[in-house]
Motif scaffolding. Structure first.
Motif, PDB file in Angstrom:
ATOM      1  N   LEU A 147       0.818  -1.210   0.000  1.00  0.00           N
ATOM      2  CA  LEU A 147       0.000   0.000   0.000  1.00  0.00           C
ATOM      3  C   LEU A 147       0.852   1.260   0.000  1.00  0.00           C
ATOM      4  CD1 LEU A 147      -2.865   1.202   0.197  1.00  0.00           C
ATOM      5  CD2 LEU A 147      -2.617   1.135   2.699  1.00  0.00           C
ATOM      6  N   VAL A 148       1.756   1.373   0.962  1.00  0.00           N
ATOM      7  CA  VAL A 148       2.616   2.553   1.072  1.00  0.00           C
ATOM      8  C   VAL A 148       3.882   2.185   1.835  1.00  0.00           C
ATOM      9  CG1 VAL A 148       1.398   3.334   3.160  1.00  0.00           C
ATOM     10  CG2 VAL A 148       2.714   4.978   1.815  1.00  0.00           C
ATOM     11  N   LYS A 175       2.040  10.153  -3.370  1.00  0.00           N
ATOM     12  CA  LYS A 175       0.901   9.532  -2.675  1.00  0.00           C
ATOM     13  C   LYS A 175       1.367   8.663  -1.503  1.00  0.00           C
ATOM     14  CE  LYS A 175      -1.953   9.532  -6.843  1.00  0.00           C
ATOM     15  NZ  LYS A 175      -2.723   8.722  -7.806  1.00  0.00           N
ATOM     16  N   ALA A 176       2.438   9.104  -0.862  1.00  0.00           N
ATOM     17  CA  ALA A 176       2.990   8.388   0.286  1.00  0.00           C
ATOM     18  C   ALA A 176       2.256   8.813   1.556  1.00  0.00           C
ATOM     19  CB  ALA A 176       4.479   8.716   0.404  1.00  0.00           C
ATOM     20  N   SER A 177       2.663   8.265   2.692  1.00  0.00           N
ATOM     21  CA  SER A 177       2.193   8.784   3.979  1.00  0.00           C
ATOM     22  C   SER A 177       2.885  10.121   4.181  1.00  0.00           C
ATOM     23  CB  SER A 177       2.550   7.824   5.118  1.00  0.00           C
ATOM     24  OG  SER A 177       1.785   6.642   5.041  1.00  0.00           O
ATOM     25  N   PRO A 203      -7.891   9.541   3.841  1.00  0.00           N
ATOM     26  CA  PRO A 203      -8.022   9.936   5.247  1.00  0.00           C
ATOM     27  C   PRO A 203      -6.896  10.880   5.690  1.00  0.00           C
ATOM     28  CG  PRO A 203      -8.112   7.534   4.984  1.00  0.00           C
ATOM     29  CD  PRO A 203      -7.612   8.103   3.692  1.00  0.00           C
ATOM     30  N   VAL A 204      -7.283  11.879   6.454  1.00  0.00           N
ATOM     31  CA  VAL A 204      -6.324  12.817   7.030  1.00  0.00           C
ATOM     32  C   VAL A 204      -6.541  12.852   8.544  1.00  0.00           C
ATOM     33  CG1 VAL A 204      -5.504  15.205   7.126  1.00  0.00           C
ATOM     34  CG2 VAL A 204      -6.330  14.258   4.962  1.00  0.00           C
ATOM     35  N   SER A 243      -2.626   9.848   4.642  1.00  0.00           N
ATOM     36  CA  SER A 243      -2.091   8.529   4.308  1.00  0.00           C
ATOM     37  C   SER A 243      -3.171   7.514   3.975  1.00  0.00           C
ATOM     38  CB  SER A 243      -1.254   7.989   5.477  1.00  0.00           C
ATOM     39  OG  SER A 243      -0.788   6.687   5.204  1.00  0.00           O
ATOM     40  N   PRO A 244      -2.940   6.712   2.925  1.00  0.00           N
ATOM     41  CA  PRO A 244      -3.849   5.592   2.664  1.00  0.00           C
ATOM     42  C   PRO A 244      -3.797   4.544   3.776  1.00  0.00           C
ATOM     43  CG  PRO A 244      -1.919   5.490   1.226  1.00  0.00           C
ATOM     44  CD  PRO A 244      -1.871   6.816   1.921  1.00  0.00           C
TER      45      PRO A 244
END
Length: 270
Positions: A147-148, A175-177, A203-204, A243-244
């Protein structure tokens, strides 16, 4: 537990504190997140200079009773540096207490340069940064396999300009954390730049005064980041974690190889 740890630190007679400046990261707010080494130094230091607007006063409870305390929220570096230099030259141990970790947004770079120029010995003791405390409070790992795998620590331009090649839109492309410090006053601009690459439902975590008694942590969609900030009247001491990994279904991704039974490694035979 804190009293037991403190007593052990005070009783450790093998720990010698030499005349020097000790730049200590106090963490984001919770005094229990100080390192054992930081505690050992605090219990013995002769002089404490602490950023009282960012470091909780409870941390001074660890200091010895006759320690000289100097609050620095209303001081300039020109006020602070001569005190550190003079006290060390008098044979005293000096603690410069910063919030978070000294390697991040702590203005220690110029202090270390000037101390070295004055030939005053110093040591840096790391601390927990707000992004680490946030992940712990949220009970998430910010690097989820499949995912990340990258964490970006940054800020948006304000009084301190961010170099052009570190502009937020460019960093968001990964698109990282992404952990955004010192940006609450410019949250609309930050949100717009993040939305150039992150989906609106990313989400934040909006984290206000982590580790303090009035701590607030809320997770909102990226599209609501600015609105929520204004609604809660957050203008400082706020960290945004984008972060995803914060998504509720992130457990559906690939598990780590580290403890997987099918993965062989140096300390586990096939």
């Amino acid at each position: 537990m804190r009293d037991i740890t403190l007593e052990l630190c005070r009783e450790n007679s093998n720990f010698l504190l030499k005349p020097a400046v000790y730049i200590i990261g106090a963490g984001p707010g919770d005094p229990d997140l100080l390192t054992v080494k930081a505690l050992k130094i605090l219990t013995r230091a002769d002089v404490i200079l602490f950023a009282d607007s960012l470091v909780p006063v409870q941390i001074l409870d660890f200091c010895k009773q006759d320690a000289k305390i100097m609050r620095t929220a209303n001081k300039t570096l020109e006020d602070i540096l001569p005190v550190m230099v003079e006290e060390v030259r008098r044979g005293k141990s000096v603690v410069r207490l910063h919030s978070g970790d000294p390697s991040l947004y702590s203005a220690t770079h110029e202090q270390m340069h000037l101390l070295a120029e004055a030939e005053v010995p110093f040591e840096v003791i790391p601390g927990i940064s707000a992004f680490q405390a946030a992940a712990a409070k949220l009970k998430v790992e910010l690097t989820v396999p499949g995912l990340v795998q990258t964490i970006i620590l940054t800020r948006i331009s304000g009084r301190t300009e961010v170099p052009e090649n570190e502009e937020l839109t460019a960093l968001a492309a990964h698109k990282a954390s992404l952990c955004l410090y010192l940006s609450a006053r410019h949250v609309e601009n930050a949100q717009a730049k993040l939305l150039a690459h992150y989906p609106g439902d990313t989400p934040v975590a909006v984290c206000y005064r982590l580790g303090w008694d009035d701590e607030k942590i809320s997770v909102v969609p990226l599209t609501e980041m600015a609105e929520f900030t204004h609604q809660e009247e957050l203008i400082r001491t706020t960290l945004y974690v984008v972060s995803p990994a914060l998504a509720e279904n992130n457990h559906q991704n690939q598990r780590s190889h580290l403890y997987h039974p099918a993965h062989s490694r140096l300390f586990r035979e096939e």
